[in-house]
Enzyme design. Structure first.
Site, mmCIF file in Angstrom:
data_model
loop_
_atom_site.group_PDB
_atom_site.id
_atom_site.type_symbol
_atom_site.label_atom_id
_atom_site.label_comp_id
_atom_site.label_asym_id
_atom_site.label_seq_id
_atom_site.Cartn_x
_atom_site.Cartn_y
_atom_site.Cartn_z
ATOM 1 N N CYS A 2 0.842 -1.193 0.000
ATOM 2 C CA CYS A 2 0.000 0.000 0.000
ATOM 3 C C CYS A 2 0.880 1.247 0.000
ATOM 4 O O CYS A 2 2.050 1.200 0.326
ATOM 5 C CB CYS A 2 -0.890 0.026 1.234
ATOM 6 S SG CYS A 2 -1.815 -1.492 1.517
ATOM 7 N N ARG A 27 3.133 1.116 -6.688
ATOM 8 C CA ARG A 27 3.211 0.151 -5.598
ATOM 9 C C ARG A 27 2.107 -0.897 -5.691
ATOM 10 O O ARG A 27 2.164 -1.924 -5.017
ATOM 11 C CB ARG A 27 3.130 0.878 -4.247
ATOM 12 C CG ARG A 27 4.307 1.797 -4.006
ATOM 13 C CD ARG A 27 4.176 2.530 -2.686
ATOM 14 N NE ARG A 27 4.339 1.649 -1.544
ATOM 15 C CZ ARG A 27 5.493 1.322 -0.997
ATOM 16 N NH1 ARG A 27 6.621 1.793 -1.504
ATOM 17 N NH2 ARG A 27 5.551 0.532 0.036
ATOM 18 N N TRP A 74 -3.937 -2.034 -1.116
ATOM 19 C CA TRP A 74 -3.843 -3.341 -1.773
ATOM 20 C C TRP A 74 -4.463 -4.336 -0.802
ATOM 21 O O TRP A 74 -3.938 -4.574 0.279
ATOM 22 C CB TRP A 74 -2.378 -3.672 -2.048
ATOM 23 C CG TRP A 74 -2.143 -4.824 -2.971
ATOM 24 C CD1 TRP A 74 -2.142 -4.810 -4.331
ATOM 25 C CD2 TRP A 74 -1.816 -6.169 -2.596
ATOM 26 N NE1 TRP A 74 -1.839 -6.045 -4.826
ATOM 27 C CE2 TRP A 74 -1.643 -6.906 -3.785
ATOM 28 C CE3 TRP A 74 -1.674 -6.824 -1.370
ATOM 29 C CZ2 TRP A 74 -1.329 -8.267 -3.792
ATOM 30 C CZ3 TRP A 74 -1.362 -8.179 -1.367
ATOM 31 C CH2 TRP A 74 -1.185 -8.877 -2.569
ATOM 32 N N ASN A 100 -0.163 0.802 6.381
ATOM 33 C CA ASN A 100 0.476 -0.156 5.486
ATOM 34 C C ASN A 100 1.059 -1.259 6.357
ATOM 35 O O ASN A 100 1.790 -0.985 7.304
ATOM 36 C CB ASN A 100 1.582 0.528 4.673
ATOM 37 C CG ASN A 100 2.263 -0.422 3.705
ATOM 38 O OD1 ASN A 100 1.781 -1.522 3.450
ATOM 39 N ND2 ASN A 100 3.387 0.009 3.151
ATOM 40 N N GLY A 101 0.741 -2.525 6.037
ATOM 41 C CA GLY A 101 1.256 -3.639 6.821
ATOM 42 C C GLY A 101 0.155 -4.590 7.218
ATOM 43 O O GLY A 101 -0.966 -4.543 6.699
ATOM 44 N N GLU A 483 14.039 -15.080 -15.831
ATOM 45 C CA GLU A 483 13.653 -13.674 -15.787
ATOM 46 C C GLU A 483 12.781 -13.299 -16.982
ATOM 47 O O GLU A 483 11.815 -12.549 -16.844
ATOM 48 C CB GLU A 483 14.913 -12.800 -15.729
ATOM 49 C CG GLU A 483 14.662 -11.305 -15.816
ATOM 50 C CD GLU A 483 13.824 -10.736 -14.683
ATOM 51 O OE1 GLU A 483 13.447 -9.560 -14.781
ATOM 52 O OE2 GLU A 483 13.529 -11.460 -13.708
ATOM 53 N N LYS A 487 8.925 -11.820 -16.733
ATOM 54 C CA LYS A 487 8.487 -10.553 -17.315
ATOM 55 C C LYS A 487 7.219 -10.736 -18.137
ATOM 56 O O LYS A 487 6.300 -9.927 -18.072
ATOM 57 C CB LYS A 487 9.595 -9.954 -18.192
ATOM 58 C CG LYS A 487 10.730 -9.345 -17.410
ATOM 59 C CD LYS A 487 10.273 -8.097 -16.666
ATOM 60 C CE LYS A 487 10.959 -7.903 -15.358
ATOM 61 N NZ LYS A 487 10.831 -8.896 -14.322
ATOM 62 N N GLU A 490 4.284 -11.350 -15.771
ATOM 63 C CA GLU A 490 3.930 -10.197 -14.949
ATOM 64 C C GLU A 490 3.053 -9.186 -15.669
ATOM 65 O O GLU A 490 2.104 -8.667 -15.084
ATOM 66 C CB GLU A 490 5.208 -9.478 -14.481
ATOM 67 C CG GLU A 490 5.941 -10.154 -13.347
ATOM 68 C CD GLU A 490 7.178 -9.379 -12.955
ATOM 69 O OE1 GLU A 490 7.350 -9.110 -11.751
ATOM 70 O OE2 GLU A 490 7.988 -9.034 -13.842
ATOM 71 N N HIS A 506 12.923 -34.178 -19.476
ATOM 72 C CA HIS A 506 12.441 -34.725 -18.206
ATOM 73 C C HIS A 506 11.058 -34.202 -17.839
ATOM 74 O O HIS A 506 10.722 -34.102 -16.659
ATOM 75 C CB HIS A 506 13.448 -34.411 -17.097
ATOM 76 C CG HIS A 506 14.804 -35.002 -17.340
ATOM 77 N ND1 HIS A 506 15.094 -36.328 -17.144
ATOM 78 C CD2 HIS A 506 15.944 -34.441 -17.808
ATOM 79 C CE1 HIS A 506 16.350 -36.568 -17.470
ATOM 80 N NE2 HIS A 506 16.892 -35.433 -17.867
ATOM 81 N N LYS A 605 5.151 -3.016 -6.280
ATOM 82 C CA LYS A 605 6.576 -2.786 -6.482
ATOM 83 C C LYS A 605 7.395 -3.222 -5.275
ATOM 84 O O LYS A 605 8.461 -3.779 -5.407
ATOM 85 C CB LYS A 605 6.814 -1.290 -6.756
ATOM 86 C CG LYS A 605 8.247 -0.949 -7.119
ATOM 87 C CD LYS A 605 8.612 -1.553 -8.454
ATOM 88 C CE LYS A 605 10.046 -1.282 -8.845
ATOM 89 N NZ LYS A 605 10.437 -2.028 -10.033
#
Length: 610
Positions: A2, A27, A74, A100-101, A483, A487, A490, A506, A605
């Site tokens: 948040c 964020r 959030w 926030n938390g 990576e 991307k 995301e 495999h 973020k």
């Protein structure tokens, strides 16, 4: 996750808060709100959706307010609803609070408050805090004493910003486990979850330590520790400027940040390489005794930072004589690992506020390891808690999907490995000079790859409608594949998996057919022939193959349906080049699909909760 902002001064508080909230949109959030002073008390406005929706709600409302707090939420406790959005108020309308938390013992507190007659309007843990604070203030009639007692009661992580009716020139803040920074302007003061929120107004900041309580006034701040004792705070000047947090003509922050990678690498290397040697003595307070004592290196991170660590693992193995372990922070902190004074533990976090990484660092430090941070934020929690720090110097990264900080982290880790190799005598001077000279060419080669963007756009146009992708690589290219797949997931929401190419037989090969493209990272390195055989396995299953390969590769046009070439470099440095087409591919696929690239759904973020 948040975002919190607070303002007290002579400007229109709602305008400043809205502007600051927009700068924290990266964020990740699902609702937004603010509380400002009104003629008859505190006025609260909140809306499900974007900051732009909140702006429409408050348009034309109370332009005389000079104090307020704002929030982008959030969802954690309770769904995305207007009642669950912040700010929250107590039953008397005496306080408004943003948080926030996560409060771990909120249910016990809530049940006690309900027995006392408190009626709750939301499902959040935050509303518990504001009712509890109201009770403590009614009992003590002093805000600092009330916030000291509040901390004694709450368990979990939190950053709080609070305004009280009647205190029309004050905001109170406290942080424990979640980030909060103060900004000092001319006749105005700010608080925020991150510096970019108030960069247009001031670059003078105060970082709060764990448990510290702050009173913000237009003329400055007063800070107390968790026991209510006055403490003196240093004022720091942020090196970033506001233009670094703007799009600068690009359509998205992510696009700008991809194109900044050459500059970031130059900045990261500047002043740290001279006369064919890496010298980090101005950054790291390592003694020769420290370096000779270490036998192990643990590199710990999350997400993209973890993949940067996996790239670096390969060069630490080659350039030093130390035992290397790389681990995910959320796993490391719960494992029974041998971590002791013979361990150099490196913690990698763009924000320096990643909750799992901070907790892992505390575990390693308690066991005697020398803890080092690689981060982009000098005053972050992680940076303040470790023994040594190596800054990325990447500037603010606004896009949620990390790009320039990935290459910055890899560069910082490579510098650390080269420096360790020299100090421990595991690398010859000639070998170091050769590697350093090539390292200095990498920013220019990165920019050469960026010039191939139109080629990547054509690939995105060709493959954007596929539902599944498989990314493969071997050796140092395997983490690059991880990576690249991340991307694409995301920001485009397309399913993508990454495997070490030798693992295809495999299991993953069962997925392949003409509908599943394979993105092969295949530079000319010691694993080239092996990876090429895996490409042929994919072709035999009729899967389209997109190669990221070295310029002049004679097999590219023969065995790959499409390919992007990157300049030759030593294989150790190839990830700096091969990751660029993958970042651009993800960006342009998402753009074609109309996705919200800078703020992808469900992501934030800075992940400040476990």
């Amino acid at each position: 996750m948040c975002g919190i902002v607070g303002y007290v001064g002579d400007k229109n508080a709602s305008c400043v808060i809205l502007d600051s909230l927009r700068r924290l949109e990266y964020r990740g959030y699902d609702s937004a709100g603010m509380a400002i002073d009104g003629a008859d008390g505190i006025e609260i406005y909140k809306e499900v959706g974007k900051v732009a929706d909140l702006a429409k709600l408050v348009e034309g409302k109370n332009s005389n307010a000079k104090r307020g707090i704002g929030h982008t939420r959030w969802a954690t406790h309770g769904g995305v609803t207007l009642l669950n959005a912040h700010p929250h108020s107590d039953r008397n309308g005496q306080f408004a609070l943003v948080h926030n938390g996560i409060i771990e013992n909120y249910m016990d507190i809530k049940e006690q408050l309900q027995r006392e007659g408190v009626a709750f309007k939301s499902e959040t843990d935050t509303e518990v805090i504001v009712h509890l604070l109201s009770n403590y203030y009614d009992e003590m009639k002093d805000m600092v004493e009330a916030m000291v007692k509040l901390q004694e009661t709450l368990s979990g992580s939190y950053a709080l910003a609070v305004i009280r009716k009647g205190d029309d020139r004050k905001i109170y803040c406290v942080r424990r486990g979640s980030p909060l920074v103060l900004g000092l302007g001319e006749g105005e003061t700010f608080c925020a979850s991150d510096v970019p929120a108030f960069l247009p107004y001031t670059r003078s900041v105060v970082y709060l330590e764990e448990g510290e309580i702050a009173e913000l006034r237009p003329d400055g701040v007063t800070v107390w520790n968790s026991k209510g004792e006055l403490v003196s705070k240093d004022v720091h000047t942020v090196e970033w400027d506001v233009t670094m947090a703007e799009k600068a003509g690009h359509s998205h922050y992510m696009h700008k940040e991809i194109h900044e990678q050459g500059m970031v690498l130059r900045t990261t290397l500047k002043g740290r390489i001279s006369d064919g040697k890496v010298d980090l003595s101005k950054d790291l307070n390592w003694t020769q005794e420290d370096v000779q004592r270490w036998r192990k290196v643990h590199i710990v991170a999350c997400g993209t930072s973890y993949y940067a660590a996996l790239v670096a693992e390969r060069v630490f193995e080659r350039w030093t004589d130390l035992d290397i372990r790389v681990d995910i922070a959320s796993e490391y902190r719960y494992r029974n690992l041998r971590c002791d004074p013979e361990t150099l533990a490196i913690f990698v976090s763009q924000s320096g506020e990643t909750a799992d990484t901070i907790a892992a660092q505390r575990k390693a430090r308690a066991e005697g390891a020398h803890c080092m941070a690689i981060t982009n934020v000098r005053g972050s929690t992680l940076a303040r808690e470790v023994h040594s720090i190596l800054l990325l110097k990447a500037g603010p990264e606004i896009g949620v999907a990390a790009t320039k900080t990935f290459t910055g982290q890899v560069a910082a880790l490579f510098l650390s490995a080269l420096y360790l190799g020299r100090l421990r005598g595991s690398m010859t001077a000639d070998e170091e000079a050769r590697l350093v000279n090539e390292f200095l060419q990498i920013p220019y080669k990165v920019e050469n790859v960026l010039e191939k963007e139109n080629e990547v756009i054509k690939l995105a146009q060709k493959y954007h409608d596929r539902q599944d992708f498989l990314f493969i690589g071997r050796g140092i290219s395997f983490p690059v594949a991880l990576e690249g797949a991340l991307k694409l997931k995301e920001i485009s929401y397309i399913h993508a998996e990454a495997y070490a190419a030798g693992e295809m037989k495999h299991g993953p090969i069962a997925l392949l057919d003409e509908k599943v493209p394979v993105m092969a990272i295949i530079p000319r390195d010691m694993m080239y022939e092996k990876t090429l055989s895996n490409v042929l396995e994919a072709k035999a299953r009729k899967a389209p193959v997109i190669g990221v390969c070295t310029e002049g590769d004679e097999h590219a046009s023969k065995y790959m349906d499409d390919y992007v070439e990157v300049p030759w470099t030593d294989e150790e440095f190839s990830p700096f080049l091969t990751v660029i087409p993958l970042q651009l591919f993800a960006f342009h696929v998402a753009k074609i699909l109309g996705k919200e690239i800078d703020q992808p759904r469900n992501l934030a973020k800075s992940v400040t909760v476990e």
